[in-house]
Design a protein around this motif. Structure first.
Motif, short mmCIF file in Angstrom:
data_model
loop_
_atom_site.label_atom_id
_atom_site.label_comp_id
_atom_site.label_asym_id
_atom_site.label_seq_id
_atom_site.Cartn_x
_atom_site.Cartn_y
_atom_site.Cartn_z
N UNK A 83 -30.00 12.25 43.81
CA UNK A 83 -29.20 12.92 42.77
C UNK A 83 -27.74 13.04 43.22
N UNK A 84 -27.52 13.40 44.48
CA UNK A 84 -26.15 13.49 45.00
C UNK A 84 -25.47 12.13 44.98
N UNK A 85 -26.21 11.08 45.30
CA UNK A 85 -25.63 9.73 45.29
C UNK A 85 -25.22 9.33 43.87
N UNK A 86 -26.04 9.69 42.90
CA UNK A 86 -25.70 9.37 41.50
C UNK A 86 -24.46 10.15 41.06
N UNK A 87 -24.39 11.43 41.44
CA UNK A 87 -23.19 12.22 41.10
C UNK A 87 -21.96 11.65 41.77
N UNK A 88 -22.11 11.24 43.04
CA UNK A 88 -20.99 10.64 43.76
C UNK A 88 -20.53 9.36 43.08
N UNK A 89 -21.48 8.54 42.65
CA UNK A 89 -21.13 7.29 41.98
C UNK A 89 -20.37 7.56 40.69
N UNK A 90 -20.83 8.54 39.92
CA UNK A 90 -20.14 8.86 38.66
C UNK A 90 -18.74 9.39 38.95
N UNK A 91 -18.62 10.28 39.93
CA UNK A 91 -17.30 10.84 40.21
C UNK A 91 -16.38 9.79 40.81
N UNK A 111 -16.41 6.59 40.09
CA UNK A 111 -15.97 5.75 38.96
C UNK A 111 -14.87 6.47 38.19
N UNK A 112 -15.04 7.77 38.00
CA UNK A 112 -14.03 8.54 37.28
C UNK A 112 -12.71 8.56 38.05
N UNK A 113 -12.78 8.76 39.36
CA UNK A 113 -11.56 8.75 40.18
C UNK A 113 -10.91 7.37 40.15
N UNK A 114 -11.72 6.33 40.23
CA UNK A 114 -11.20 4.96 40.17
C UNK A 114 -10.48 4.72 38.85
N UNK A 115 -11.09 5.14 37.74
CA UNK A 115 -10.46 4.98 36.42
C UNK A 115 -9.15 5.76 36.36
N UNK A 116 -9.16 7.00 36.89
CA UNK A 116 -7.93 7.81 36.87
C UNK A 116 -6.82 7.16 37.70
N UNK A 117 -7.16 6.60 38.85
CA UNK A 117 -6.16 5.94 39.69
C UNK A 117 -5.61 4.69 39.00
N UNK A 118 -6.47 3.94 38.31
CA UNK A 118 -6.03 2.77 37.57
C UNK A 118 -5.07 3.17 36.45
N UNK A 119 -5.41 4.23 35.73
CA UNK A 119 -4.53 4.71 34.65
C UNK A 119 -3.20 5.20 35.22
#
Length: 108
Positions: free
Chosen positions: A60-68, A70-78
């Motif tokens: 569960x922690x790994x899935x949360x980490x993966x989602x977060x 991806x979100x950080x990656x998207x924010x950095x790209x933007x």
């Protein structure tokens, strides 16, 4: 004859009592070992349950980490796109100013 007969009889009775005691002691030892083995097996089962629960939490922690991530990656790209867009606007404004100073927009 009665003394010898009595002695042999008591020896036979003692022998079978000793044998019975030995068999009972061995049975008690086996019972104790089996109780110990059962306790160890139950303990091992509890540890396996704990390990299973930990692995579920880890997943569960790994899935949360993966989602977060991806979100950080998207924010950095933007953020990078935004910075590039700001630089592009600044360059365009400078070009317009240079062209304006050079008289490119004069109707003469």
């Amino acid at each position: 004859h009665s003394f010898i007969h009595s002695f042999i009889h008591s020896f036979i009775i003692m022998s079978s009592d000793d044998k019975l005691k030995r068999v009972q002691e061995q049975a008690d030892q086996v019972t104790a070992i089996m109780h110990d083995n059962i306790a160890k097996t139950l303990n091992r089962g509890e540890k396996l349950d704990e390990l299973d629960a930990k692995s579920i939490r880890l997943e569960e922690n790994a899935q949360r980490f993966q989602k977060s991530s991806k979100k950080v990656s998207w924010m950095m790209r933007m953020r990078a796109y935004r910075n590039a867009f700001i630089i592009f606007l600044i360059v365009c404004i400078i070009l317009v100013l240079i062209l304006w100073v050079a008289g490119a927009f004069n109707s003469n």
